[in-house]
Design a protein around this motif. Structure first.
Motif, short mmCIF file in Angstrom:
data_model
loop_
_atom_site.label_atom_id
_atom_site.label_comp_id
_atom_site.label_asym_id
_atom_site.label_seq_id
_atom_site.Cartn_x
_atom_site.Cartn_y
_atom_site.Cartn_z
N GLU A 22 1.91 9.21 -5.97
CA GLU A 22 2.36 10.56 -5.63
C GLU A 22 3.47 11.02 -6.56
OE1 GLU A 22 4.50 12.88 -1.95
OE2 GLU A 22 3.06 11.30 -1.46
N ALA A 23 4.40 10.15 -6.84
CA ALA A 23 5.51 10.50 -7.73
C ALA A 23 4.98 10.76 -9.14
CB ALA A 23 6.53 9.37 -7.77
N SER A 45 0.83 -1.20 0.00
CA SER A 45 0.00 0.00 0.00
C SER A 45 0.87 1.26 0.00
CB SER A 45 -0.92 -0.02 1.22
OG SER A 45 -1.70 1.15 1.26
N MET A 46 1.91 1.26 0.80
CA MET A 46 2.82 2.42 0.84
C MET A 46 3.52 2.61 -0.50
SD MET A 46 4.52 2.42 4.65
CE MET A 46 4.96 0.70 4.70
N CYS A 47 3.95 1.52 -1.13
CA CYS A 47 4.62 1.61 -2.43
C CYS A 47 3.66 2.14 -3.50
CB CYS A 47 5.17 0.25 -2.84
SG CYS A 47 6.56 -0.29 -1.84
N THR A 48 2.43 1.66 -3.48
CA THR A 48 1.43 2.12 -4.44
C THR A 48 1.15 3.61 -4.25
OG1 THR A 48 0.42 -0.07 -4.52
CG2 THR A 48 -0.94 1.77 -5.26
N ALA A 49 1.01 4.03 -3.00
CA ALA A 49 0.76 5.45 -2.71
C ALA A 49 1.95 6.31 -3.12
CB ALA A 49 0.46 5.64 -1.23
N ALA A 50 3.16 5.84 -2.87
CA ALA A 50 4.35 6.60 -3.24
C ALA A 50 4.48 6.70 -4.76
CB ALA A 50 5.60 5.96 -2.65
N ALA A 51 4.17 5.63 -5.46
CA ALA A 51 4.24 5.65 -6.92
C ALA A 51 3.20 6.60 -7.50
CB ALA A 51 4.03 4.24 -7.49
N SER A 64 3.19 14.18 -9.20
CA SER A 64 4.07 15.33 -9.01
C SER A 64 4.84 15.67 -10.29
CB SER A 64 5.04 15.08 -7.87
OG SER A 64 5.97 14.08 -8.20
#
Length: 70
Positions: free
Chosen positions: A64-65, A56-62, A68
């Motif tokens: 967001e990236a 979930s954190m990796c999906t959210a970070a991807a 941006s």
């Protein structure tokens, strides 16, 4: 696919074997039933939750990236 596993090396330990495949990860967890402090099912549940949290954190970070860069 079938893969192996490992017995715990100590009475109060766990055996853990994993195989990274293209679209999934297979994990085998073992513990001696004679030890009341170890529980392979409880460890499996905890590891499953932790791995889902990381995904979930990796999906959210991807996401967001990607947003941006717009």
């Amino acid at each position: 696919p079938t893969f192996g596993g490992f017995a715990p090396m100590t009475n109060d330990g766990y055996g853990l074997c994993y195989a990274l495949l293209e679209n999934r990860m297979n994990i085998a967890i073992t513990a001696w039933r004679s030890n009341e402090e170890t529980d392979a099912h409880r460890l499996c549940d905890a590891m499953s939750k932790a791995l889902l949290d990381v995904a979930s954190m990796c999906t959210a970070a991807a996401a967001e990236a990607a947003s941006s860069k717009l």
